[in-house]
Scaffold this active site. Structure first.
Site, mmCIF file in Angstrom:
data_model
loop_
_atom_site.group_PDB
_atom_site.id
_atom_site.type_symbol
_atom_site.label_atom_id
_atom_site.label_comp_id
_atom_site.label_asym_id
_atom_site.label_seq_id
_atom_site.Cartn_x
_atom_site.Cartn_y
_atom_site.Cartn_z
ATOM 1 N N HIS A 1 -28.682 -27.521 -20.055
ATOM 2 C CA HIS A 1 -28.458 -26.856 -21.340
ATOM 3 C C HIS A 1 -29.777 -26.225 -21.810
ATOM 4 O O HIS A 1 -30.853 -26.782 -21.565
ATOM 5 C CB HIS A 1 -27.950 -27.872 -22.371
ATOM 6 C CG HIS A 1 -27.492 -27.212 -23.632
ATOM 7 N ND1 HIS A 1 -28.378 -26.828 -24.605
ATOM 8 C CD2 HIS A 1 -26.259 -26.827 -24.058
ATOM 9 C CE1 HIS A 1 -27.694 -26.247 -25.590
ATOM 10 N NE2 HIS A 1 -26.410 -26.240 -25.280
ATOM 11 N N GLU B 1 -24.111 -19.286 -21.571
ATOM 12 C CA GLU B 1 -24.473 -19.420 -22.978
ATOM 13 C C GLU B 1 -25.730 -18.602 -23.278
ATOM 14 O O GLU B 1 -26.845 -19.092 -23.093
ATOM 15 C CB GLU B 1 -24.770 -20.884 -23.303
ATOM 16 C CG GLU B 1 -23.641 -21.831 -23.022
ATOM 17 C CD GLU B 1 -23.829 -23.131 -23.786
ATOM 18 O OE1 GLU B 1 -23.061 -23.374 -24.705
ATOM 19 O OE2 GLU B 1 -24.780 -23.870 -23.483
HETATM 20 P P1 PGA Z 1 -22.984 -23.686 -30.744
HETATM 21 O O1 PGA Z 1 -23.635 -24.420 -29.502
HETATM 22 O O2 PGA Z 1 -21.495 -23.676 -30.544
HETATM 23 O O3 PGA Z 1 -23.399 -24.516 -31.932
HETATM 24 O O4 PGA Z 1 -23.553 -22.298 -30.800
HETATM 25 C C1 PGA Z 1 -23.185 -24.180 -28.212
HETATM 26 C C2 PGA Z 1 -24.029 -24.955 -27.250
HETATM 27 O O5 PGA Z 1 -25.236 -25.039 -27.435
HETATM 28 O O6 PGA Z 1 -23.531 -25.544 -26.294
#
Ligand code: PGA
Length: 218
Positions: free
Chosen positions: A96, A145
């Site tokens: 992540h 992401e």
């Molecule tokens: P968020 O986070 O939905 O708060 O933007 C997503 C993530 O970091 O996995």
């Protein structure tokens, strides 16, 4: 129809009591989301209790961890290894962007963690921020992401996310989900895209009503 993955990443949030309440409310408000795979990734500390409540209550949620040690059992103070994770979870988030940023995880470290997950029969969900990094062997689920979208309320453009998902799939990855400021309002714009197979929700997943609405709308 696609089998959608809806993943909740609680990050460093919730006590045992709050997690139990979330599960109770989830169970009460969910119409058994059969065709959708719901995976909740709480902090390590909550995995045993949540596993107990999910099993005893037959709640339609699968557990994932947010991280895994790059080592096996042994003298690695503070680490939680794959064998321990596997006792309570089936999935694990790896790489992540917050792990990369605050804990300096690099590609080598991430590759080791993927190996440990696979060795322990855990399914890694590899988080990537773009299409540039190497995808370690054995990874079947990737969460795309973009940094600009995480926790900002500024979700990616769904056409762009779809293009990135398509690129990731050229590496042999079967499942690509989108993460970054997913809400009940915008979720369908992502899941309706041809190459996007679900979403990863951070902030919005903490609120059980918002999260169940995300699942419904996906
Ligand atoms: P968020 O986070 O939905 O708060 O933007 C997503 C993530 O970091 O996995």
């Amino acid at each position: 129809m696609k089998n959608l993955f809806i993943v909740a990443n609680w990050k460093s949030n919730k006590s045992t009591q709050e997690a139990q309440k979330w599960l109770e409310e989830f169970n009460a408000s969910s119409e058994k989301f059969h065709e959708k795979k719901v995976i909740v990734c709480p902090p390590f500390m909550l995995l045993p209790t949540m596993n107990y409540f999910i099993k005893t209550g037959a709640i339609g949620v699968t557990l994932g961890a947010q991280d895994i040690s790059p080592f096996g059992e042994g003298a690695y103070t503070g680490e939680v290894n794959g064998k321990q994770v596997k006792e309570f979870a089936d999935y694990v988030l790896i790489g992540h962007s917050e792990r990369r940023k605050y804990f300096y995880e690099d590609e080598k470290m991430i590759e080791k963690k993927v190996q440990m997950a696979l060795q322990n029969n855990l399914i890694p969900i590899l988080c990537v921020q773009d299409d540039k990094g190497k995808i370690p062997q054995g990874v079947t689920i990737v969460a795309y992401e973009p940094l600009s979208a995480i926790g900002t309320g500024n979700a990616d453009d769904s056409e762009n996310a779809n293009r990135m998902a398509g690129k990731v799939k050229t590496n042999g990855v079967q499942t690509v989900i989108y993460g970054g400021s997913v809400t009940a309002e915008n979720v369908h714009s992502f899941t309706s895209m041809s190459d996007i197979d679900g979403v990863l929700s951070g902030g919005a997943s903490l609120d059980v009503q918002e999260f169940t609405q995300i699942i419904r709308n996906a």
